[in-house]
Design an enzyme around this catalytic site. Structure first.
Site, PDB file in Angstrom:
ATOM      1  N   LYS A 104     -15.834  17.813  14.737  1.00  0.00           N
ATOM      2  CA  LYS A 104     -15.421  18.893  15.631  1.00  0.00           C
ATOM      3  C   LYS A 104     -15.447  18.332  17.048  1.00  0.00           C
ATOM      4  O   LYS A 104     -16.265  17.464  17.328  1.00  0.00           O
ATOM      5  CB  LYS A 104     -16.355  20.104  15.520  1.00  0.00           C
ATOM      6  CG  LYS A 104     -16.485  20.676  14.103  1.00  0.00           C
ATOM      7  CD  LYS A 104     -15.357  21.588  13.718  1.00  0.00           C
ATOM      8  CE  LYS A 104     -15.477  21.947  12.234  1.00  0.00           C
ATOM      9  NZ  LYS A 104     -14.517  22.926  11.766  1.00  0.00           N
TER      10      LYS A 104
ATOM     11  N   LYS B 296     -12.213  20.563  16.119  1.00  0.00           N
ATOM     12  CA  LYS B 296     -11.264  20.446  15.019  1.00  0.00           C
ATOM     13  C   LYS B 296     -10.101  19.545  15.411  1.00  0.00           C
ATOM     14  O   LYS B 296      -9.543  18.838  14.586  1.00  0.00           O
ATOM     15  CB  LYS B 296     -10.730  21.856  14.741  1.00  0.00           C
ATOM     16  CG  LYS B 296     -10.256  22.124  13.338  1.00  0.00           C
ATOM     17  CD  LYS B 296      -9.560  23.481  13.251  1.00  0.00           C
ATOM     18  CE  LYS B 296     -10.448  24.666  13.021  1.00  0.00           C
ATOM     19  NZ  LYS B 296     -10.909  24.831  11.658  1.00  0.00           N
TER      20      LYS B 296
ATOM     21  N   LYS C 211     -15.642  14.102   6.856  1.00  0.00           N
ATOM     22  CA  LYS C 211     -14.269  14.467   6.495  1.00  0.00           C
ATOM     23  C   LYS C 211     -13.448  14.790   7.729  1.00  0.00           C
ATOM     24  O   LYS C 211     -13.952  15.362   8.693  1.00  0.00           O
ATOM     25  CB  LYS C 211     -14.263  15.636   5.498  1.00  0.00           C
ATOM     26  CG  LYS C 211     -14.364  17.033   6.084  1.00  0.00           C
ATOM     27  CD  LYS C 211     -14.269  18.118   5.005  1.00  0.00           C
ATOM     28  CE  LYS C 211     -13.075  19.030   5.134  1.00  0.00           C
ATOM     29  NZ  LYS C 211     -13.089  19.950   6.262  1.00  0.00           N
ATOM     30  N   ASN C 212     -12.182  14.401   7.666  1.00  0.00           N
ATOM     31  CA  ASN C 212     -11.219  14.911   8.653  1.00  0.00           C
ATOM     32  C   ASN C 212     -11.242  16.414   8.534  1.00  0.00           C
ATOM     33  O   ASN C 212     -11.262  16.943   7.422  1.00  0.00           O
ATOM     34  CB  ASN C 212      -9.780  14.507   8.264  1.00  0.00           C
ATOM     35  CG  ASN C 212      -9.345  13.122   8.685  1.00  0.00           C
ATOM     36  OD1 ASN C 212      -8.427  12.567   8.094  1.00  0.00           O
ATOM     37  ND2 ASN C 212      -9.945  12.558   9.687  1.00  0.00           N
ATOM     38  N   ASP C 213     -11.184  17.112   9.647  1.00  0.00           N
ATOM     39  CA  ASP C 213     -10.938  18.537   9.493  1.00  0.00           C
ATOM     40  C   ASP C 213      -9.508  18.662   8.981  1.00  0.00           C
ATOM     41  O   ASP C 213      -8.659  17.811   9.249  1.00  0.00           O
ATOM     42  CB  ASP C 213     -11.161  19.293  10.809  1.00  0.00           C
ATOM     43  CG  ASP C 213     -11.713  20.692  10.543  1.00  0.00           C
ATOM     44  OD1 ASP C 213     -11.509  21.200   9.420  1.00  0.00           O
ATOM     45  OD2 ASP C 213     -12.331  21.271  11.442  1.00  0.00           O
ATOM     46  N   GLU C 214      -9.247  19.710   8.203  1.00  0.00           N
ATOM     47  CA  GLU C 214      -7.997  19.733   7.436  1.00  0.00           C
ATOM     48  C   GLU C 214      -6.716  19.733   8.260  1.00  0.00           C
ATOM     49  O   GLU C 214      -5.687  19.287   7.739  1.00  0.00           O
ATOM     50  CB  GLU C 214      -8.034  20.878   6.410  1.00  0.00           C
ATOM     51  CG  GLU C 214      -8.146  22.295   6.949  1.00  0.00           C
ATOM     52  CD  GLU C 214      -9.552  22.670   7.396  1.00  0.00           C
ATOM     53  OE1 GLU C 214     -10.482  21.851   7.232  1.00  0.00           O
ATOM     54  OE2 GLU C 214      -9.707  23.773   7.940  1.00  0.00           O
TER      55      GLU C 214
ATOM     56  N   HIS D 172      -9.320  20.672  -0.362  1.00  0.00           N
ATOM     57  CA  HIS D 172      -9.663  21.702   0.625  1.00  0.00           C
ATOM     58  C   HIS D 172      -8.764  22.894   0.321  1.00  0.00           C
ATOM     59  O   HIS D 172      -7.648  22.720  -0.153  1.00  0.00           O
ATOM     60  CB  HIS D 172      -9.460  21.179   2.049  1.00  0.00           C
ATOM     61  CG  HIS D 172      -9.972  22.121   3.095  1.00  0.00           C
ATOM     62  ND1 HIS D 172      -9.213  23.162   3.575  1.00  0.00           N
ATOM     63  CD2 HIS D 172     -11.157  22.188   3.741  1.00  0.00           C
ATOM     64  CE1 HIS D 172      -9.928  23.835   4.477  1.00  0.00           C
ATOM     65  NE2 HIS D 172     -11.113  23.270   4.592  1.00  0.00           N
TER      66      HIS D 172
ATOM     67  N   HIS E 156     -13.815  22.841  -2.563  1.00  0.00           N
ATOM     68  CA  HIS E 156     -14.681  23.775  -1.844  1.00  0.00           C
ATOM     69  C   HIS E 156     -14.882  25.028  -2.694  1.00  0.00           C
ATOM     70  O   HIS E 156     -13.915  25.592  -3.204  1.00  0.00           O
ATOM     71  CB  HIS E 156     -14.050  24.155  -0.503  1.00  0.00           C
ATOM     72  CG  HIS E 156     -14.046  23.027   0.477  1.00  0.00           C
ATOM     73  ND1 HIS E 156     -14.669  23.097   1.685  1.00  0.00           N
ATOM     74  CD2 HIS E 156     -13.520  21.775   0.394  1.00  0.00           C
ATOM     75  CE1 HIS E 156     -14.518  21.946   2.330  1.00  0.00           C
ATOM     76  NE2 HIS E 156     -13.812  21.118   1.561  1.00  0.00           N
TER      77      HIS E 156
ATOM     78  N   LYS F  12     -20.625  30.847   7.099  1.00  0.00           N
ATOM     79  CA  LYS F  12     -19.800  31.754   7.905  1.00  0.00           C
ATOM     80  C   LYS F  12     -18.674  32.418   7.127  1.00  0.00           C
ATOM     81  O   LYS F  12     -18.107  33.410   7.570  1.00  0.00           O
ATOM     82  CB  LYS F  12     -19.202  30.997   9.107  1.00  0.00           C
ATOM     83  CG  LYS F  12     -18.035  30.052   8.757  1.00  0.00           C
ATOM     84  CD  LYS F  12     -17.480  29.328   9.988  1.00  0.00           C
ATOM     85  CE  LYS F  12     -16.335  28.394   9.593  1.00  0.00           C
ATOM     86  NZ  LYS F  12     -15.914  27.486  10.660  1.00  0.00           N
TER      87      LYS F  12
HETATM   88  C1  RUB Z   1     -16.151  24.130   8.282  1.00  0.00           C
HETATM   89  C2  RUB Z   1     -14.758  23.679   8.005  1.00  0.00           C
HETATM   90  C3  RUB Z   1     -14.092  23.964   6.678  1.00  0.00           C
HETATM   91  C4  RUB Z   1     -14.547  25.231   6.001  1.00  0.00           C
HETATM   92  C5  RUB Z   1     -13.599  25.816   4.983  1.00  0.00           C
HETATM   93  O1  RUB Z   1     -16.640  23.825   9.588  1.00  0.00           O
HETATM   94  O2  RUB Z   1     -14.153  23.029   8.819  1.00  0.00           O
HETATM   95  O3  RUB Z   1     -12.697  23.973   6.850  1.00  0.00           O
HETATM   96  O4  RUB Z   1     -15.703  24.857   5.314  1.00  0.00           O
HETATM   97  O5  RUB Z   1     -14.165  26.871   4.231  1.00  0.00           O
HETATM   98  P1  RUB Z   1     -18.085  24.356  10.119  1.00  0.00           P
HETATM   99  P2  RUB Z   1     -14.508  26.748   2.674  1.00  0.00           P
HETATM  100  O6  RUB Z   1     -19.150  23.640   9.351  1.00  0.00           O
HETATM  101  O7  RUB Z   1     -18.142  24.041  11.584  1.00  0.00           O
HETATM  102  O8  RUB Z   1     -18.110  25.831   9.862  1.00  0.00           O
HETATM  103  O9  RUB Z   1     -15.384  25.550   2.515  1.00  0.00           O
HETATM  104  O10 RUB Z   1     -15.197  28.031   2.354  1.00  0.00           O
HETATM  105  O11 RUB Z   1     -13.207  26.589   1.943  1.00  0.00           O
HETATM  106 MG    MG Z   2     -12.125  22.878   8.405  1.00  0.00          MG
END
Ligand code: RUB
Ligand code: MG
Length: 467
Positions: free
Chosen positions: A155, A157, A181-184, A276, A310, A318
């Site tokens: 982050k 992101k 991981k790369n953020d998506e 993801h 996931h 969250k």
């Molecule tokens: C979490 C993040 C993921 C979420 C997706 O970042 O980037 O995309 O986990 O949700 P952070 P899920 O840790 O800052 O909240 O895993 O429920 O599909």
């Molecule tokens: Mg993410």
């Protein structure tokens, strides 16, 4: 009503005979149909039929009709059996979903239609890929066996340059983390070109491995506009000098599609395929009456053969989710046999009616089925990836609801929001995990571990402020 004659059989002798994919839907009819009529419409539209009976049916085509075989009028549940010869040969997941959660989710006759659980016969499991590279392979590479794989998502992101991005990766690994991981949404942005990102991550990983003496893993988002670009990204990583095992391919499976997911599984059986699931909420959120459950999505991901998907934080983080939904899904993809919402799924390829072979299947204390002979005859495990609003103080509460440590966790804010920065955030996460392994309360463990103490202080306050 002719539709009920063709698509309902409440006396179906043995739905578990190996010829059917079984399903349970929550169904509320719209308009003047009763639930049986709406269920027959659902079975028709999601298999061979349409709104009216057609004159082009043949004796054979009728054998491919899906059949409503059970109803629960109090809970508005309907059970439908799909003859699985309906489905495209060659292990195609997309094709199954096109039937069973395809057009049917859009027809007028339903107010609510949610696919809650599915059951695959062993004869069908034989035809699908299942996972190749698993969490156990990653554990071997990392030398981590008795605890969750500890990860982060970089982050912010988006918006870091490739060099800045890699520096954050380095800090996390140097602090003791295993997996980044790369953020998506990270792809080939002009301010962070893909090739440079890969090159810098390689340098950061080499440095961290050298300094810590431990292997590390990076999951690269390879989702792309088209097949060629996706493969180009994969090949860029393969050819960047990484050790096999040190990289995973992340595919945003719902937005990119099942073809992309299955392409990766088939092209790269030696790579951890990370599913993801951005946008899954449109289908899975409990308040949405139409769609499918987290368990259904997760079971199809295992059938397709991803290494991990996931499955949510069961309400600890969250994202919306409950233990009933997320933990059941996690167990459903991890174990060889588990109870779903309605079906008990066994992932062994031993025919249901082969009682002689079934007695060879036994479970160890962690519910892993052990096949005494030919252990290959099972669909390998698919790893739950647990993420979204987690931080070090939420690790143990999550392990408690999950009931095991066989998962990867990735914490974004939970690491990079640490007052001491990413490296201290990683240390705090490792310390929270050590406290768990030593069966110590984190507050007590934090007396001797300042990064954890800071994390407890910071995230307790942050959680309170957010409420
Ligand atoms: C979490 C993040 C993921 C979420 C997706 O970042 O980037 O995309 O986990 O949700 P952070 P899920 O840790 O800052 O909240 O895993 O429920 O599909
Ligand atoms: Mg993410």
């Amino acid at each position: 009503n002719p539709k009920q004659q063709s698509y309902v059989n409440l006396q179906l002798p043995d739905p578990y005979n190996g010829e059917y994919l079984l399903s349970v839907f929550h169904l509320v009819p719209e308009g003047k149909l009763n639930i049986l009529q709406a269920a027959a419409e659902t079975a028709a539209e999601s298999s061979t039929g349409t709104n009216f009976k057609v004159n082009t049916e043949t004796p054979f085509s009728k054998t491919m009709n899906a059949l409503v075989y059970k109803l629960d009028l109090e809970q508005n549940l309907v059970w439908i059996a799909y003859p699985w010869r309906l489905f495209d040969r060659g292990g195609n997941i997309q094709n199954i979903l096109t039937y069973i959660v395809g057009n049917i989710l859009g027809i007028k006759e339903i107010k609510a239609l949610k696919l809650l659980d599915v059951w695959f016969p062993s004869s069908m499991l034989e035809q699908y890929d299942g996972p190749s590279y698993t969490l156990d392979d990653m554990r071997k590479y990392l030398g981590v066996y008795d605890r969750p794989i500890l990860g982060t998502i970089v982050k912010p992101k988006m918006g870091l340059t490739s060099a800045e991005y890699a520096e954050v990766c380095y800090d996390f690994w140097a602090g003791g983390g295993d997996f980044v991981k790369n953020d998506e949404p990270q792809a080939n942005q002009d301010f962070c070109p893909y090739d440079k990102m890969v090159k810098h991550v390689k340098e950061a990983m080499d440095k961290a491995v050298k300094e810590t003496g431990r292997n590390k893993v990076h999951s690269f988002n390879v989702s792309a506009a088209d097949f060629d670009t996706m493969i180009e990204r994969c090949e860029m990583i393969v050819n960047a000098g990484f050790e096999p095992g040190s990289y995973a391919f992340l595919i945003d499976g719902i937005t990119a599609g099942w073809m992309a997911v299955q392409t990766l599984r088939r092209r790269y059986p030696g790579v951890f395929i990370h599913f993801h699931r951005a946008a899954h909420g449109a289908f899975t959120r409990p308040e949405n009456p139409i769609g499918f459950s987290v368990l259904v999505l997760s079971k199809f991901a295992r059938l397709a053969g991803v290494s991990g998907i996931h499955t949510g934080t069961a309400g600890v983080g969250k994202m919306k989710g409950t233990p009933e939904e997320d933990v059941v899904a996690a167990h459903g993809i991890l174990y060889m046999r588990s109870k779903g919402h309605f079906f008990e799924q066994t992932w062994t390829k031993i025919p249901e009616n082969d009682k002689d072979a079934m007695h060879l299947v036994s479970e160890d204390s962690a519910h892993h089925v052990i096949l005494e002979e030919d252990s290959w005859r099972g669909v390998k495990k698919c790893c739950p990836i647990v993420s979204g609003g987690l931080n070090p103080i939420r690790l143990k509460p999550f392990i408690d609801v999950m009931g095991n440590v066989d998962f990867i966790t990735t914490m974004g804010s939970g690491v990079h929001a640490h007052p001491g920065g990413t490296k201290d955030g990683a240390k705090a996460l490792v310390q929270a995990c050590d406290a768990y392994l030593n069966k110590m309360d984190i507050a007590e463990y934090a007396r001797e571990h300042s990064e954890l103490a800071q994390a407890i202080d910071h995230f307790t306050k942050a959680q309170k402020d957010a409420m």
